[in-house]
Design a protein around this motif. Structure first.
Motif, PDB file in Angstrom:
ATOM      1  N   THR A   1      57.696  19.970  22.141  1.00 50.66           N
ATOM      2  CA  THR A   1      57.363  18.569  22.408  1.00 50.66           C
ATOM      3  C   THR A   1      57.395  18.070  20.952  1.00 50.66           C
ATOM      4  OG1 THR A   1      54.646  18.984  21.985  1.00 50.66           O
ATOM      5  CG2 THR A   1      55.736  19.310  24.199  1.00 50.66           C
ATOM      6  N   ASP A   2      57.203  16.670  20.823  1.00 53.06           N
ATOM      7  CA  ASP A   2      57.525  15.782  19.591  1.00 53.06           C
ATOM      8  C   ASP A   2      58.454  16.181  18.756  1.00 53.06           C
ATOM      9  OD1 ASP A   2      54.981  14.727  20.804  1.00 53.06           O
ATOM     10  OD2 ASP A   2      53.583  16.099  19.851  1.00 53.06           O
ATOM     11  N   TYR A   3      59.496  16.521  19.290  1.00 52.25           N
ATOM     12  CA  TYR A   3      60.457  17.230  18.408  1.00 52.25           C
ATOM     13  C   TYR A   3      61.031  15.945  17.549  1.00 52.25           C
ATOM     14  CZ  TYR A   3      64.573  19.699  16.639  1.00 52.25           C
ATOM     15  OH  TYR A   3      65.464  20.135  15.935  1.00 52.25           O
ATOM     16  N   PHE A   4      61.241  16.207  16.176  1.00 47.88           N
ATOM     17  CA  PHE A   4      62.012  15.136  15.471  1.00 47.88           C
ATOM     18  C   PHE A   4      62.559  15.702  14.379  1.00 47.88           C
ATOM     19  CE2 PHE A   4      61.418  12.131  11.991  1.00 47.88           C
ATOM     20  CZ  PHE A   4      61.772  11.058  12.395  1.00 47.88           C
ATOM     21  N   GLU A   5      63.914  15.189  14.003  1.00 52.89           N
ATOM     22  CA  GLU A   5      64.611  15.698  12.878  1.00 52.89           C
ATOM     23  C   GLU A   5      64.209  14.869  11.853  1.00 52.89           C
ATOM     24  OE1 GLU A   5      68.881  16.857  15.135  1.00 52.89           O
ATOM     25  OE2 GLU A   5      68.640  15.006  14.229  1.00 52.89           O
ATOM     26  N   ASN A   6      63.675  15.534  10.788  1.00 57.41           N
ATOM     27  CA  ASN A   6      62.951  14.772   9.639  1.00 57.41           C
ATOM     28  C   ASN A   6      64.073  14.475   8.548  1.00 57.41           C
ATOM     29  OD1 ASN A   6      60.818  16.648  10.821  1.00 57.41           O
ATOM     30  ND2 ASN A   6      59.656  15.186   9.643  1.00 57.41           N
ATOM     31  N   THR A   7      65.043  15.433   8.090  1.00 59.02           N
ATOM     32  CA  THR A   7      65.895  15.169   7.074  1.00 59.02           C
ATOM     33  C   THR A   7      67.291  15.760   7.410  1.00 59.02           C
ATOM     34  OG1 THR A   7      64.969  16.931   5.798  1.00 59.02           O
ATOM     35  CG2 THR A   7      64.176  14.851   5.326  1.00 59.02           C
ATOM     36  N   LEU A   8      68.108  15.406   7.113  1.00 58.19           N
ATOM     37  CA  LEU A   8      69.420  15.903   7.047  1.00 58.19           C
ATOM     38  C   LEU A   8      70.242  15.831   5.774  1.00 58.19           C
ATOM     39  CD1 LEU A   8      71.691  17.743   8.708  1.00 58.19           C
ATOM     40  CD2 LEU A   8      72.368  15.398   9.556  1.00 58.19           C
ATOM     41  N   LYS A   9      70.703  16.846   5.035  1.00 58.22           N
ATOM     42  CA  LYS A   9      71.333  16.643   3.964  1.00 58.22           C
ATOM     43  C   LYS A   9      72.685  17.614   3.596  1.00 58.22           C
ATOM     44  CE  LYS A   9      68.348  19.558   0.983  1.00 58.22           C
ATOM     45  NZ  LYS A   9      67.479  19.473  -0.386  1.00 58.22           N
ATOM     46  N   LYS A  10      73.487  17.256   3.035  1.00 52.10           N
ATOM     47  CA  LYS A  10      74.551  18.066   2.675  1.00 52.10           C
ATOM     48  C   LYS A  10      74.577  18.742   1.531  1.00 52.10           C
ATOM     49  CE  LYS A  10      79.561  17.961   1.966  1.00 52.10           C
ATOM     50  NZ  LYS A  10      80.479  16.593   1.692  1.00 52.10           N
ATOM     51  N   LEU A  11      74.637  20.070   1.571  1.00 50.90           N
ATOM     52  CA  LEU A  11      74.451  20.993   0.640  1.00 50.90           C
ATOM     53  C   LEU A  11      75.788  21.539  -0.242  1.00 50.90           C
ATOM     54  CD1 LEU A  11      72.603  24.010   2.589  1.00 50.90           C
ATOM     55  CD2 LEU A  11      71.514  21.979   1.220  1.00 50.90           C
ATOM     56  N   THR A  12      75.643  21.607  -1.643  1.00 46.18           N
ATOM     57  CA  THR A  12      76.597  22.099  -2.394  1.00 46.18           C
ATOM     58  C   THR A  12      76.289  23.598  -2.356  1.00 46.18           C
ATOM     59  OG1 THR A  12      75.318  21.851  -4.188  1.00 46.18           O
ATOM     60  CG2 THR A  12      76.411  19.667  -3.514  1.00 46.18           C
ATOM     61  N   ASP A  13      77.175  24.341  -3.201  1.00 47.45           N
ATOM     62  CA  ASP A  13      77.154  25.735  -3.466  1.00 47.45           C
ATOM     63  C   ASP A  13      75.936  25.979  -4.023  1.00 47.45           C
ATOM     64  OD1 ASP A  13      79.490  26.044  -1.921  1.00 47.45           O
ATOM     65  OD2 ASP A  13      80.779  25.868  -3.909  1.00 47.45           O
TER      66      ASP A  13
END
Length: 207
Positions: free
Chosen positions: A190-202
């Protein structure tokens, strides 16, 4: 001198003995059955479900549900994030349907938002492959509630280009009835939320 009446009395006494013996045996059998049922019930109350190394449910005695909750919760979160984010053009409908069984309306709302934003259309249009590389969840108990924070690393294969992303998501877990095979752990996000999304480098991936 024996008479027929003496034989009748003997037979009646013997029959009465047989009747009393049968009654006593039945009574003892009933007592034994009740005791066996009680022992079985007590054993069942102390039984729980354990998780195998691949996250499947297996019946197991000797552990309590409280001791097993953390294992089941982590397996539930792993299952959900695998279904929800490990998708491609051939499996996304099936995987998302399975994921929706593991969460409440907050998960369904996110799915509808992604659908409206064209996420799944792009998946089909460009034959993208989104593959989960790792799932790492943390659990925290506050009162009677269980909160989680999950770090999901996944990559998107666009053919010649492969990008890797880190997603931080949060939510809460509640206990519900088990539903095999749709919700085998008996938990609901419940209360599911995508907080942050970032592209990763090596360099980021090595940290």
């Amino acid at each position: 001198m024996k008479t027929p009446y003496q034989n009748i009395y003997t037979v009646l006494k013997f029959n009465r003995f047989i009747v009393f013996t049968v009654i006593a045996f039945s009574f003892l059998s009933s007592i034994y059955s009740v005791w066996i049922n009680y022992k079985v019930n007590q054993k069942a109350l102390n039984s729980a479900f354990a998780i195998s190394t691949d996250g499947n449910i297996i019946p197991l005695q000797l552990v309590s549900q409280k001791e097993n909750f953390r294992v089941e919760a982590l397996a539930h979160l792993n299952l959900f994030h695998s279904f929800f984010y490990n998708i491609d053009a051939s499996n996304y409908e099936k995987n998302l349907e399975k994921a929706l069984w593991l969460g409440n309306s907050s998960v369904d709302d996110l799915y509808r938002q992604k659908k409206a934003d064209g996420v799944y259309n792009r998946l089909l249009q460009y034959s993208l492959v989104q593959k989960v590389l790792s799932i790492d969840s943390e659990l925290e108990k506050k009162g009677d509630d269980y909160y989680f924070k999950t770090r999901t690393i996944f990559e998107i294969n666009r053919g010649a280009i492969v990008d890797t992303y880190e997603l931080i998501s949060t939510g809460k877990l509640i206990v519900v009835d088990r539903n095999f095979p749709n919700n085998p752990h008996g938990l609901l996000i419940t209360d599911y939320f995508e907080n942050t999304l970032k592209k990763l480098t090596d360099e980021n991936r090595k940290k």
